[in-house]
Write a protein that holds these residues in place. Structure first.
Motif, PDB file in Angstrom:
ATOM      1  N   GLU A   1      42.510  -4.719  19.202  1.00  0.00           N
ATOM      2  CA  GLU A   1      41.855  -4.996  20.481  1.00  0.00           C
ATOM      3  C   GLU A   1      40.412  -5.414  20.272  1.00  0.00           C
ATOM      4  O   GLU A   1      39.698  -4.812  19.461  1.00  0.00           O
ATOM      5  N   CYS A   2      39.978  -6.433  21.026  1.00  0.00           N
ATOM      6  CA  CYS A   2      38.594  -6.897  20.903  1.00  0.00           C
ATOM      7  C   CYS A   2      37.643  -5.824  21.441  1.00  0.00           C
ATOM      8  O   CYS A   2      37.781  -5.403  22.592  1.00  0.00           O
ATOM      9  N   PRO A   3      36.679  -5.398  20.635  1.00  0.00           N
ATOM     10  CA  PRO A   3      35.745  -4.372  21.113  1.00  0.00           C
ATOM     11  C   PRO A   3      34.779  -4.881  22.187  1.00  0.00           C
ATOM     12  O   PRO A   3      34.123  -4.092  22.848  1.00  0.00           O
ATOM     13  N   ARG A   4      34.743  -6.190  22.398  1.00  0.00           N
ATOM     14  CA  ARG A   4      33.895  -6.722  23.470  1.00  0.00           C
ATOM     15  C   ARG A   4      34.673  -6.822  24.778  1.00  0.00           C
ATOM     16  O   ARG A   4      34.137  -6.533  25.837  1.00  0.00           O
ATOM     17  N   ASP A   5      35.913  -7.273  24.668  1.00  0.00           N
ATOM     18  CA  ASP A   5      36.662  -7.620  25.884  1.00  0.00           C
ATOM     19  C   ASP A   5      37.860  -6.714  26.162  1.00  0.00           C
ATOM     20  O   ASP A   5      38.481  -6.843  27.214  1.00  0.00           O
ATOM     21  N   TYR A   6      38.162  -5.847  25.215  1.00  0.00           N
ATOM     22  CA  TYR A   6      39.316  -4.943  25.368  1.00  0.00           C
ATOM     23  C   TYR A   6      40.616  -5.681  25.675  1.00  0.00           C
ATOM     24  O   TYR A   6      41.419  -5.265  26.497  1.00  0.00           O
TER      25      TYR A   6
ATOM     26  N   PHE B   1      41.117 -13.007  15.569  1.00  0.00           N
ATOM     27  CA  PHE B   1      40.046 -13.479  16.446  1.00  0.00           C
ATOM     28  C   PHE B   1      40.366 -13.165  17.909  1.00  0.00           C
ATOM     29  O   PHE B   1      41.512 -12.867  18.261  1.00  0.00           O
ATOM     30  N   CYS B   2      39.322 -13.259  18.715  1.00  0.00           N
ATOM     31  CA  CYS B   2      39.461 -13.071  20.155  1.00  0.00           C
ATOM     32  C   CYS B   2      39.232 -14.408  20.831  1.00  0.00           C
ATOM     33  O   CYS B   2      38.186 -15.034  20.649  1.00  0.00           O
ATOM     34  N   ASP B   3      40.219 -14.820  21.601  1.00  0.00           N
ATOM     35  CA  ASP B   3      40.182 -16.108  22.290  1.00  0.00           C
ATOM     36  C   ASP B   3      39.101 -16.178  23.348  1.00  0.00           C
ATOM     37  O   ASP B   3      38.640 -17.242  23.715  1.00  0.00           O
ATOM     38  N   LYS B   4      38.689 -15.009  23.831  1.00  0.00           N
ATOM     39  CA  LYS B   4      37.758 -14.989  24.966  1.00  0.00           C
ATOM     40  C   LYS B   4      36.300 -15.074  24.508  1.00  0.00           C
ATOM     41  O   LYS B   4      35.518 -15.854  25.048  1.00  0.00           O
ATOM     42  N   CYS B   5      35.922 -14.273  23.513  1.00  0.00           N
ATOM     43  CA  CYS B   5      34.494 -14.215  23.175  1.00  0.00           C
ATOM     44  C   CYS B   5      34.121 -15.042  21.950  1.00  0.00           C
ATOM     45  O   CYS B   5      32.951 -15.128  21.599  1.00  0.00           O
ATOM     46  N   GLN B   6      35.089 -15.673  21.297  1.00  0.00           N
ATOM     47  CA  GLN B   6      34.757 -16.533  20.160  1.00  0.00           C
ATOM     48  C   GLN B   6      34.924 -17.989  20.604  1.00  0.00           C
ATOM     49  O   GLN B   6      36.043 -18.436  20.913  1.00  0.00           O
TER      50      GLN B   6
END
Ligand SMILES: [Zn+2]
Length: 248
Positions: free
Chosen positions: A213-218, A235-240
């Motif tokens: 889980e992305c620690p920025r966006d959960y 990777f995280c699609d939302k914050c990268q």
């Protein structure tokens, strides 16, 4: 695969062999003249990226642990010995690694300024080399050992996450200020990683590598093999941010 920090730690663990003479050299590495190594003094141990170099007066033995290489200090593993060096104060044994016998001066073989953990690392030169191939994916460019020696898959994934760059971004589309930060982060993270290795706490520190889980966006982290090399990207699609033509 071990990355630069693990090799620096290995050097620290083996440093007490410097100044010692080889009592016995053995193994199944077919390109190493073991007989020549006997009685030779180990004058230094150096690291270049993911390689460890055992320096003797007239030659160097270079070991790359590759994907499955292992080593043991003052002990043995239950597998075929590739290269073992015995000294008066202990022994170091390598398995499933790649060995090379180098007779040229090391400064001719290695450009130390490309090693992110070396004192002479030149970030401007790395940036210039990265930017000279604008069509490459950033996730592949960061793994180029001719540009950022020592950076491996864990460091790559974490650096891209920290700087919020999507691994499929094209180098030429990433702003130079962001590229510069990526290079700086490779250095910073490598030294942090070394500290975690010393403390044996590395798994507590990864934010994206093998995480769910992305620690920025959960939201769930994606795992994909991207690019020709097929190395795993987390990777995280939302914050990268994905830097592509017409996507900036
Ligand atoms: Zn995120």
């Amino acid at each position: 695969m071990p990355e630069g920090p693990q090799m620096v730690l290995l050097k620290e663990q083996a440093e007490h062999f410097i100044g010692q003479h080889v009592l016995k050299a053995e193994g199944n590495a077919n390109n190493i003249p073991f007989d020549i190594m006997k009685d030779q003094e180990l004058t230094d141990i150096k690291i270049f990226g993911k390689e460890i170099l055992f320096c003797f007066p007239h030659f160097t033995v270079r070991i790359h642990l590759m994907l499955f290489g292992k080593y043991k200090i003052d002990g043995q593993l239950n597998q075929a010995l590739r290269l073992g060096l015995e000294f008066e104060n202990g022994a170091i044994n390598f398995y499933a690694c790649e060995c090379r016998f180098i007779t040229e001066p090391l400064n001719k073989v290695y450009d130390w300024s490309t090693d992110v953990m070396h004192g002479s690392f030149n970030p401007d030169k790395a940036l210039e080399k990265l930017c000279s191939k604008p069509d490459r994916l950033i996730c592949e460019a960061l793994l180029d050992q001719h540009i950022l020696a020592g950076v491996g898959n864990k460091i790559k994934n974490e650096v891209l996450f920290r700087r919020q760059v999507h691994p499929e971004s094209l180098v030429g589309e990433i702003p130079e200020t962001v590229m510069k930060k990526l290079v700086d982060e490779c250095v910073k993270l490598s030294f942090e990683y070394l500290e975690w290795k010393r403390e044996e706490t590395e798994n507590e520190h990864w934010e994206i590598y093998k995480k769910k889980e992305c620690p920025r966006d959960y939201i769930p982290i994606l795992k994909e093999k991207i690019g020709k090399s097929g190395r795993s990207c987390y990777f995280c699609d939302k914050c990268q941010k994905l830097y592509l033509p017409d996507n900036n």
